[in-house]
Design a protein around this motif. Structure first.
Motif, short mmCIF file in Angstrom:
data_model
loop_
_atom_site.label_atom_id
_atom_site.label_comp_id
_atom_site.label_asym_id
_atom_site.label_seq_id
_atom_site.Cartn_x
_atom_site.Cartn_y
_atom_site.Cartn_z
N UNK A 254 7.39 -4.64 -6.04
CA UNK A 254 8.51 -4.30 -5.17
C UNK A 254 9.87 -4.49 -5.83
N UNK A 255 10.82 -3.66 -5.39
CA UNK A 255 12.22 -3.76 -5.78
C UNK A 255 13.08 -3.88 -4.51
N UNK A 282 11.24 -9.82 -4.45
CA UNK A 282 11.37 -8.80 -5.49
C UNK A 282 10.40 -9.16 -6.62
N UNK A 283 9.69 -8.17 -7.12
CA UNK A 283 8.63 -8.31 -8.13
C UNK A 283 7.32 -8.81 -7.54
N UNK A 284 7.27 -9.00 -6.21
CA UNK A 284 6.00 -9.27 -5.57
C UNK A 284 5.18 -8.00 -5.49
N UNK A 285 3.88 -8.15 -5.25
CA UNK A 285 2.97 -7.00 -5.14
C UNK A 285 2.57 -6.79 -3.68
N UNK A 286 2.51 -5.52 -3.25
CA UNK A 286 2.01 -5.25 -1.91
C UNK A 286 0.49 -5.33 -1.90
N UNK A 287 -0.06 -5.77 -0.77
CA UNK A 287 -1.51 -5.84 -0.60
C UNK A 287 -2.05 -4.45 -0.30
N UNK A 293 7.40 2.64 0.22
CA UNK A 293 8.31 3.78 0.09
C UNK A 293 9.46 3.36 -0.82
N UNK A 294 9.78 4.17 -1.81
CA UNK A 294 10.95 3.92 -2.65
C UNK A 294 11.86 5.15 -2.56
#
Length: 389
Positions: A254-255, A282-287, A293-294
């Motif tokens: 993530x950003x 920020x820099x975490x990962x989605x499960x 959405x970016x």
């Protein structure tokens, strides 16, 4: 002050609800209380006119404890109803315990239990262990005084939460005023698809072959999306993966300004949507149960995109593609087809400025987090006997 510790089962009866089946559901009768009706009052009821024992009937003022999937305490204040399984109806022994004191003591006990369910996707407590949980039991008059103090602190939290909700609603109202209803598009903005206005819309089917670690990269799950629509910044509520595993899934990282949405689940699919606003995640990962959405910021502002997705019209557009199965899902392929109106980017940025003003108002006021910390501190002191009553 040292008060005796007593088992919950010795001061109250805990009656598990009736095992209703879909065949028991009817259009009329009394509402059946399921866990989702406790956690989200807007959820529709199932009904039944079955003749079931009185112990499964719930009236206003009854204490209820959900003990599977969601662990929490509730006080029922709606119409007479019937109790579904996986929820206890609590009948206090009033000679021993004050109901309001018990409600807060149960909340404190469950909070302690939750510390030992970290990493579980389906939280569940064993009935025997639950009834054997011990709580401090001061004299009845002291119980009443403790409950009164905690009630005042709890009301402060509710008032603060109401202010936050009203400010969040203000931004949604301004969104509709500026851009019009997303379904009818009365201002005739250009129409694009979400695929057109995002640089990436992505979810990974699942993670394989690793164990969570005590320190590492936060894994953002559905439960980490706050009720007010943000990806929560409290890292104590996260599970963590090794950095080496995180790097294997670069498109799930993530950003700031990214938006995440639940894509699998009973009632959260398409509805649980969170904005990444905190550097903590920020820099975490989605499960795997979330999609990211970016926004392409040359075409759509992330704040505009977020309010589009969470608007009533945006929700209807999303719902069109959600499966009708019991375990509701929506695919990335279908999400990319969803149409979005696109006002000029300068106008979207003006809306961002309005949004930022409401956020500044929220940040300038006493935060619900501060009241939560105050309440937790009072709870700790109350059950240790350290309150000056």
């Amino acid at each position: 002050m040292n008060w005796p510790l007593v088992e919950l089962g010795s001061i109250a009866s805990f009656i598990n609800g009736f095992a209703f089946k879909p065949a028991h559901w009817e259009e009329n009768g009394k509402p059946i209380i399921r866990i989702q009706n406790l956690t989200d009052p807007s959820k529709p009821f199932n009904y039944s006119s079955m003749d079931i024992p009185e112990k499964y009937h719930v009236v206003s003022g009854d204490l209820l404890v959900s003990w599977s999937a969601t662990l929490d305490v509730f006080e029922w204040h709606r119409e007479d109803a019937l109790l579904n399984q996986h929820i206890f109806k609590v009948e206090p022994d009033y000679k021993k315990v004050n109901k309001d004191y018990l409600r807060y003591a149960l909340r404190d006990a469950i909070s302690a239990m939750l510390k030992f369910t970290r990493g579980s996707t389906m939280k569940h407590v064993n009935r025997g262990d639950f009834l054997g949980t011990k709580i401090p039991l001061p004299p009845l008059e002291t119980q009443k005084k403790i409950a009164a103090v905690l009630e005042k602190a709890d009301q402060l939290r509710k008032n603060c939460r109401q202010v936050e909700q009203e400010l969040n609603s203000l931004a949604q109202s301004v969104f509709i005023d500026m851009f019009g209803e997303p379904i009818t598009n009365p201002k005739e903005w250009d129409i694009k698809t979400l695929d057109d206005v995002c640089t990436d819309i992505y979810r990974y089917p699942t993670f394989y072959g690793f164990d969570y670690v005590d320190e590492g990269i936060p894994v953002v799950k559905i439960g980490n999306i706050t009720k007010d629509g943000y990806v929560g910044d409290d890292l104590s509520k996260y599970d963590f993966m090794p950095e080496s595993i995180s790097k294997e899934y670069p498109r799930t990282i993530l950003k700031l300004g990214d938006i995440v949405m639940a894509v699998r689940g009973d009632g959260s699919t398409g509805k649980r949507i969170g904005l990444v606003e905190s550097e903590n995640v920020v820099n975490g990962n989605i499960s795997p149960n979330l999609i990211m959405y970016r926004a392409n910021r040359h075409k759509v502002d992330p704040i505009f995109l977020y309010y589009f997705l969470t608007s009533n019209g945006g929700q209807k557009k999303i719902e069109k593609y959600i499966s009708k199965t019991a375990k509701k899902t929506i695919t990335g392929k279908d999400i990319k087809k969803i149409e979005i109106y696109c006002p000029p980017i300068e106008l979207q940025k003006r809306f961002r400025a309005v949004y930022q003003e409401t956020r500044n108002l929220l940040k300038g006021s006493t935060k619900i987090k501060d009241y939560d910390e105050l309440f937790s501190s009072l709870m700790l002191k109350a059950f240790k006997g350290d309150l000056n009553l």
